[in-house]
Design an enzyme around this catalytic site. Sequence first.
Site, short mmCIF file in Angstrom:
data_model
loop_
_atom_site.label_atom_id
_atom_site.label_comp_id
_atom_site.label_asym_id
_atom_site.label_seq_id
_atom_site.Cartn_x
_atom_site.Cartn_y
_atom_site.Cartn_z
N SER A 63 48.93 41.06 38.59
CA SER A 63 49.67 39.83 38.24
C SER A 63 50.95 39.60 39.04
CB SER A 63 50.02 39.84 36.75
OG SER A 63 48.87 39.52 36.01
N LYS A 66 50.95 36.51 41.00
CA LYS A 66 51.22 35.20 40.40
C LYS A 66 52.52 34.60 40.93
CE LYS A 66 48.36 36.28 36.44
NZ LYS A 66 48.17 37.02 35.22
N TYR A 188 40.95 33.93 42.24
CA TYR A 188 41.88 34.61 41.33
C TYR A 188 41.67 36.14 41.38
CZ TYR A 188 44.11 36.18 37.04
OH TYR A 188 44.89 36.87 36.13
N TYR A 240 55.12 38.97 30.02
CA TYR A 240 54.33 38.50 28.88
C TYR A 240 55.15 38.60 27.59
CZ TYR A 240 51.51 40.20 32.67
OH TYR A 240 51.07 40.50 33.91
N VAL A 258 48.94 44.70 35.89
CA VAL A 258 48.24 45.81 35.20
C VAL A 258 47.81 46.94 36.14
CG1 VAL A 258 47.45 44.55 33.14
CG2 VAL A 258 46.03 44.57 35.21
N1 GLN Z 1 43.69 40.71 36.99
C1 GLN Z 1 44.32 40.85 35.72
C2 GLN Z 1 43.66 39.96 34.69
O1 GLN Z 1 43.42 38.83 34.94
C3 GLN Z 1 45.77 40.53 35.85
C4 GLN Z 1 46.52 40.72 34.57
C5 GLN Z 1 47.81 41.44 34.73
O2 GLN Z 1 48.12 42.05 35.74
N2 GLN Z 1 48.57 41.40 33.67
O3 GLN Z 1 43.35 40.38 33.61
#
Ligand code: GLN
Length: 304
Positions: A63, A66, A188, A240, A258
């Site tokens: 993420s 992003k 994505y 988050y 993650v």
């Molecule tokens: N690729 C992960 C997902 O879409 C990214 C989520 C994350 O890093 N929090 O679930």
Amino acid sequence: MDYQSVIDKIRDEVRELWGQGRVADYIPALAKVDPRQFGIAVATLDGHEYSTGDAQVCFSIQSISKVFTLAMVTRHVGDDIWDAVGREPSGNPFNSLVQLEYEQGKPRNPFINAGALVVTDRLISLYPHPKDAMLEFVRSLCGNDDIYYDKEIARSERLNADRNMSLAYLMKSFGNIRNDVDTLLDVYCHQCAISMSCVDLARAFLFLSNRGVNPFSGKQVLSVSQAKRLGALMLTCGFYDESGDFAFRAGLPGKSGVGGGIAAYIPGNLAVTVWSPELNRHGNSLAGMAALEHFTTDIGNSIF
Ligand code: GLN
């Protein structure tokens, strides 16, 4: 400031946290990563770099990507993106569906999965070859042409993307996704599978601490105002439903993934990145959050 001693000390201190978190296993390829790793890197605007531990090991940025896609899209569409994505913390897990139904397919912010899917959807509309454009953007930010997509991780996530597909289809039903969902998920899953080290990431985030100007090329990547906004969103939404806690503990704009990475920065000063794969229950790196809390405490500097 003796950043090297500060980060060497942190590397030794966070070892006691090993074993307390869990590697992300909902993406099978991520579950294979050795959990007991820790890297930290600092890049300063006056051209110095410091790193220790596994700071040169490439990991899946997940993420953290992003931030890059939002930067690419806001450069082109400016404020129009805020018709499609909100700017408030969600208070919900990164992949939650609940709020989206209540709020008619408009995600709370661009750093939860739903919001990032909308941003990537716009990116696909803007670039004929979005995956090439993303790599080129990230490579130019950190000055490393070897940045690549980890194809195994991209494939593994794509095969296990039921929840992200649900988010995308739900938003499409509200008219907030313009492209084909399969294409969207492919792009994505690739952005999440960008492979970078802490050292690469620290360089790539320096433009945000430099009022939007890439310090290596001198190019204005974002306007001063756009860079300010990106930082504000990282501070309020970058972790988050743990964003408040990260702001409280580290006092920095940052973004987690993650894969266990976190990228953060101090405006006008430096970028700092950490990586440690074991996550807490919010999906943020357990040792990484502790390390950044120690870092700003030890150097006596944050944005506050
Ligand atoms: N690729 C992960 C997902 O879409 C990214 C989520 C994350 O890093 N929090 O679930």
